[in-house]
Design a protein around this motif. Structure first.
Motif, PDB file in Angstrom:
ATOM      1  N   CYS A  28       0.836  -1.211   0.000  1.00  0.00           N
ATOM      2  CA  CYS A  28       0.000   0.000   0.000  1.00  0.00           C
ATOM      3  C   CYS A  28       0.868   1.258   0.000  1.00  0.00           C
ATOM      4  O   CYS A  28       0.595   2.213  -0.739  1.00  0.00           O
ATOM      5  N   ALA A  29       1.911   1.257   0.823  1.00  0.00           N
ATOM      6  CA  ALA A  29       2.789   2.426   0.907  1.00  0.00           C
ATOM      7  C   ALA A  29       3.501   2.673  -0.418  1.00  0.00           C
ATOM      8  O   ALA A  29       3.596   3.816  -0.896  1.00  0.00           O
ATOM      9  N   ALA A  30       3.994   1.596  -1.053  1.00  0.00           N
ATOM     10  CA  ALA A  30       4.730   1.729  -2.309  1.00  0.00           C
ATOM     11  C   ALA A  30       3.834   2.231  -3.434  1.00  0.00           C
ATOM     12  O   ALA A  30       4.212   3.112  -4.212  1.00  0.00           O
ATOM     13  N   VAL A  31       2.629   1.665  -3.512  1.00  0.00           N
ATOM     14  CA  VAL A  31       1.712   2.078  -4.573  1.00  0.00           C
ATOM     15  C   VAL A  31       1.255   3.520  -4.364  1.00  0.00           C
ATOM     16  O   VAL A  31       1.101   4.289  -5.324  1.00  0.00           O
ATOM     17  N   ALA A  32       1.057   3.905  -3.114  1.00  0.00           N
ATOM     18  CA  ALA A  32       0.643   5.284  -2.835  1.00  0.00           C
ATOM     19  C   ALA A  32       1.716   6.281  -3.274  1.00  0.00           C
ATOM     20  O   ALA A  32       1.404   7.350  -3.817  1.00  0.00           O
ATOM     21  N   ARG A  33       2.980   5.950  -3.060  1.00  0.00           N
ATOM     22  CA  ARG A  33       4.065   6.842  -3.516  1.00  0.00           C
ATOM     23  C   ARG A  33       4.116   6.877  -5.048  1.00  0.00           C
ATOM     24  O   ARG A  33       4.371   7.920  -5.653  1.00  0.00           O
ATOM     25  N   SER A  34       3.868   5.737  -5.687  1.00  0.00           N
ATOM     26  CA  SER A  34       3.839   5.709  -7.150  1.00  0.00           C
ATOM     27  C   SER A  34       2.686   6.548  -7.686  1.00  0.00           C
ATOM     28  O   SER A  34       2.793   7.159  -8.751  1.00  0.00           O
ATOM     29  N   TRP A  35       1.597   6.557  -6.950  1.00  0.00           N
ATOM     30  CA  TRP A  35       0.436   7.372  -7.333  1.00  0.00           C
ATOM     31  C   TRP A  35       0.854   8.841  -7.464  1.00  0.00           C
ATOM     32  O   TRP A  35       0.468   9.524  -8.412  1.00  0.00           O
ATOM     33  N   LEU A  78       0.822  13.929 -14.720  1.00  0.00           N
ATOM     34  CA  LEU A  78      -0.455  14.437 -15.223  1.00  0.00           C
ATOM     35  C   LEU A  78      -0.518  15.954 -15.119  1.00  0.00           C
ATOM     36  O   LEU A  78      -1.157  16.629 -15.936  1.00  0.00           O
ATOM     37  N   CYS A  79       0.174  16.498 -14.108  1.00  0.00           N
ATOM     38  CA  CYS A  79       0.182  17.952 -13.890  1.00  0.00           C
ATOM     39  C   CYS A  79       1.416  18.628 -14.489  1.00  0.00           C
ATOM     40  O   CYS A  79       1.669  19.811 -14.216  1.00  0.00           O
ATOM     41  N   ASN A  80       2.206  17.873 -15.303  1.00  0.00           N
ATOM     42  CA  ASN A  80       3.440  18.406 -15.897  1.00  0.00           C
ATOM     43  C   ASN A  80       4.427  18.894 -14.839  1.00  0.00           C
ATOM     44  O   ASN A  80       5.069  19.933 -14.988  1.00  0.00           O
ATOM     45  N   LYS A  81       4.536  18.139 -13.771  1.00  0.00           N
ATOM     46  CA  LYS A  81       5.434  18.488 -12.679  1.00  0.00           C
ATOM     47  C   LYS A  81       6.381  17.326 -12.382  1.00  0.00           C
ATOM     48  O   LYS A  81       6.156  16.186 -12.802  1.00  0.00           O
ATOM     49  N   ASN A  82       7.429  17.615 -11.637  1.00  0.00           N
ATOM     50  CA  ASN A  82       8.301  16.574 -11.117  1.00  0.00           C
ATOM     51  C   ASN A  82       7.696  16.052  -9.818  1.00  0.00           C
ATOM     52  O   ASN A  82       7.121  16.829  -9.041  1.00  0.00           O
ATOM     53  N   TYR A 119      -1.210  11.998 -20.970  1.00  0.00           N
ATOM     54  CA  TYR A 119      -2.279  12.264 -20.003  1.00  0.00           C
ATOM     55  C   TYR A 119      -3.200  11.044 -19.885  1.00  0.00           C
ATOM     56  O   TYR A 119      -3.678  10.713 -18.790  1.00  0.00           O
ATOM     57  N   ILE A 120      -3.465  10.389 -21.008  1.00  0.00           N
ATOM     58  CA  ILE A 120      -4.276   9.172 -20.976  1.00  0.00           C
ATOM     59  C   ILE A 120      -3.545   8.076 -20.199  1.00  0.00           C
ATOM     60  O   ILE A 120      -4.136   7.370 -19.376  1.00  0.00           O
ATOM     61  N   VAL A 121      -2.237   7.955 -20.462  1.00  0.00           N
ATOM     62  CA  VAL A 121      -1.433   6.948 -19.775  1.00  0.00           C
ATOM     63  C   VAL A 121      -1.407   7.216 -18.272  1.00  0.00           C
ATOM     64  O   VAL A 121      -1.598   6.297 -17.451  1.00  0.00           O
ATOM     65  N   SER A 122      -1.179   8.457 -17.914  1.00  0.00           N
ATOM     66  CA  SER A 122      -1.123   8.806 -16.485  1.00  0.00           C
ATOM     67  C   SER A 122      -2.455   8.560 -15.805  1.00  0.00           C
ATOM     68  O   SER A 122      -2.507   8.050 -14.671  1.00  0.00           O
ATOM     69  N   LEU A 123      -3.547   8.888 -16.517  1.00  0.00           N
ATOM     70  CA  LEU A 123      -4.871   8.649 -15.953  1.00  0.00           C
ATOM     71  C   LEU A 123      -5.102   7.152 -15.749  1.00  0.00           C
ATOM     72  O   LEU A 123      -5.626   6.725 -14.717  1.00  0.00           O
TER      73      LEU A 123
END
Length: 588
Positions: A164-171, A178-182, A346-350
């Protein structure tokens, strides 16, 4: 508290007896006496085996209310897909392809998928025969005893919490894309902390809180949400594969395995993380309408879909750009940007965010059911076994474990989490395969003493030779060790097959090719363990030591008292039944 169960009252009301209600903790004198009896109690719990009937009937009655049977095979397939296809493919693929395996990461997925499928078969036979929320904890308790089951249980919970922790960080990483940010733009970077723990992630905490609310409300509602999100997710995966292959460049596969065979297996050990979650489906057996039909279809079907998706996505990624150019945070999104399709990222990120959200949801549901069943035995405080009457869900267990995941996810980097996660997972899956061999070849009152000793010897040979091969792989580039140890493994498995008669046949659904299939599962799981870094084994050792300390000081005495209390109740019930039968006989 009645019969060692959980009080029928609000889950928000907490009293001391909810955590340590057993006789050993009533006073300091009782506790001191219990500690003096530790060797005898440890021997009792090590040798005692639970029964299927106790796990199915008696244990479930300790949660105040029953879980609702609302799931069918269709739900289980999509819960399996939703629990598996997430951060592993969308994040770790890039990390392992760039730094460890190159384009041969495809083969890494095949190896880890093969190992996971073997474990799926082992899990399925148990889940059909023992359809309870405890999953592998309950299976090991029946076949290998309380002590082994508890050590496995601690690692199961570690597996889920870290997942859960790992996936949340990947999220957070894909949300940043998606927001064009690092990703670090959304994290709090503490420069004077170890970089593995100094990138604080508040978004990971927020998404876990949202998932926790959904998991607590309703299992069926969670399943419906997961189904809809997973269908959308599959559509996006198909989009990635088709559009990615349009821009495929075969020359990107050269060199195919720049890090050699060792890199393929090292990546495979870490990528096992991508298959973690299917065992969550086994924990939902207690809420399944027809376990004997639905669980095999759900487990095997979801694993086949996941493995096919992983191999196609990994092949597509490595064809789109050279492995040296793959981004380790959001590989698929950046790959589409590299070919000039910025809109596609954006589709991929979504799609990645949807996939990771369903993984978090199903993992949160699964881990709570593990803790619920463990707490029914009082190895963990019975407060966690509370099932809410209105929602039919284990509220206390769900909230507690998600809270721990949120704390870990807030601090710890993905690479640290994924390596430790793979060790716990492979360790537990190995124990389940060993338990299946014990289940088939040993039955109290049926197996002779001689066959029992042969079984023990052959299992030791199988596990020992597998450990030897794994260690030789980790420490040497030669071949002599394989020439010696591989035949020993074959002799161990073949000897079990030829010399020891099976004592028990599966009633509803059975693993084929026993003992070869579970023995191969043991071998592959242990072999992959030899490809994981030393620091992860140190962390695993520290965690296991903490589990032992907790068990000796608390879990052993709580579960011992509870087991003896219920044994006494069963004896009284048998005497009452005997008296009733005698009274009926005398009147007739």
């Amino acid at each position: 508290m009645e019969g060692g169960g959980v009080r029928k009252r609000s889950c928000c009301s907490i009293q001391k007896n909810d955590f340590l209600p057993e006789e050993s903790f009533k006073s300091w004198g009782n506790y001191t006496t219990a500690l003096r009896e530790t060797p005898a109690r440890l021997k009792d719990r090590f040798l005692t085996r639970s029964s299927e009937q106790v796990e199915i009937s008696e244990m479930t009655a300790r949660s105040s209310h029953q879980m609702k049977k609302t799931l069918n095979w269709w739900d289980l397939i999509w819960l399996g897909v939703g629990s598996v296809v997430g951060a592993g493919i969308f994040v770790l693929t890039g990390l392992e392809a760039r730094n460890v395996a190159g384009p041969a990461v495809i083969l890494s997925y095949v190896v880890s998928g093969f190992s996971a499928m073997l474990s799926v078969f082992c899990y399925t036979e148990f889940a059909v025969e023992i359809p309870v929320a405890g999953g592998s904890f309950a299976y090991l308790k029946v076949e290998l005893g309380d002590f082994v089951a508890f050590i496995a249980a601690g690692n199961i919970l570690l597996e889920y919490v870290i997942s859960c922790a790992a996936v949340a960080r990947s999220w957070t990483s894909y949300f940043a894309t998606l927001c064009n940010k690092n990703p670090d733009d959304f994290r709090i970077v503490v420069h004077n902390m170890n970089p593995d723990y100094g990138h604080l992630d508040p978004i990971a905490v927020a998404i876990l809180a949202l998932v926790c609310v959904m998991a607590v409300c309703s299992t069926k509602a969670s399943s419906v949400f997961n189904y809809v999100a997973s269908v959308i997710h599959v559509v996006i995966i198909v989009f990635i594969v088709i559009t990615g292959l349009i821009h495929a460049k075969p020359q990107n596969y050269v060199p195919f395995a720049p890090f050699g065979v060792r890199g393929v297996f090292q990546a495979s050990a870490v990528l096992y993380f991508a298959y973690v979650g299917f065992d969550a489906v086994a924990t939902m057996a207690e809420e399944t309408k027809n376990p004997s039909r639905d669980i095999p279809i759900g487990l095997v079907g979801s694993m086949l879909i996941a493995t096919l998706a992983y191999c196609l996505l990994a092949a597509t990624l490595c064809l789109m750009q050279p492995y040296t150019n793959i981004d380790v945070n959001a590989p698929f999104s950046v790959a589409f940007s590299a070919i000039g399709w910025d809109w596609a990222k954006y589709i991929v990120s979504l799609g990645a965010l949807k996939g990771m959200t369903t993984v978090l949801l199903v993992t949160s549901v699964g881990q709570a059911r593990y803790l619920t069943h463990i707490s029914r035995t009082h190895m963990m405080p019975p407060w966690f076994a509370f099932v809410d009457e209105r929602t039919g869900t284990p509220v206390n267990a769900t909230i507690s474990l998600v809270l721990i995941s949120a704390v870990i996810g807030f601090f710890t980097e993905l690479e640290v989490l994924s390596n430790l996660l793979s060790i716990s997972t492979l360790f537990v899956f190995t124990l389940v395969a060993v338990a299946l061999l014990v289940r088939r070849y040993y039955s109290s009152g049926v197996t002779t003493k001689g066959n029992q000793m042969k079984l023990i010897v052959f299992i030791v040979v199988i596990v020992g030779s597998s450990c030897g091969i794994s260690s030789y792989w980790a420490l040497s580039d030669g071949w002599i060790g394989y020439a010696v140890l591989c035949p020993i493994w074959v002799l161990g498995t073949g000897g079990l097959w030829l010399v020891v008669p099976q004592a028990k046949e599966p009633k509803l659904w059975g693993v084929p090719l026993v003992p070869w299939l579970p023995s191969i599962s043991i071998f592959v799981n242990i072999f992959l363990l030899g490809s994981i870094d030393k620091d992860s084994f140190v962390r695993f050792g520290v965690w296991t030591l903490l589990l032992l300390v907790y068990y000796i000081l608390f879990g052993l005495h709580a579960s011992y008292d509870t087991a003896k209390e219920f044994e006494a109740q069963r004896c009284v019930q048998r005497e009452l039944n005997s008296l009733e039968d005698g009274a009926v006989s005398s009147t007739t």
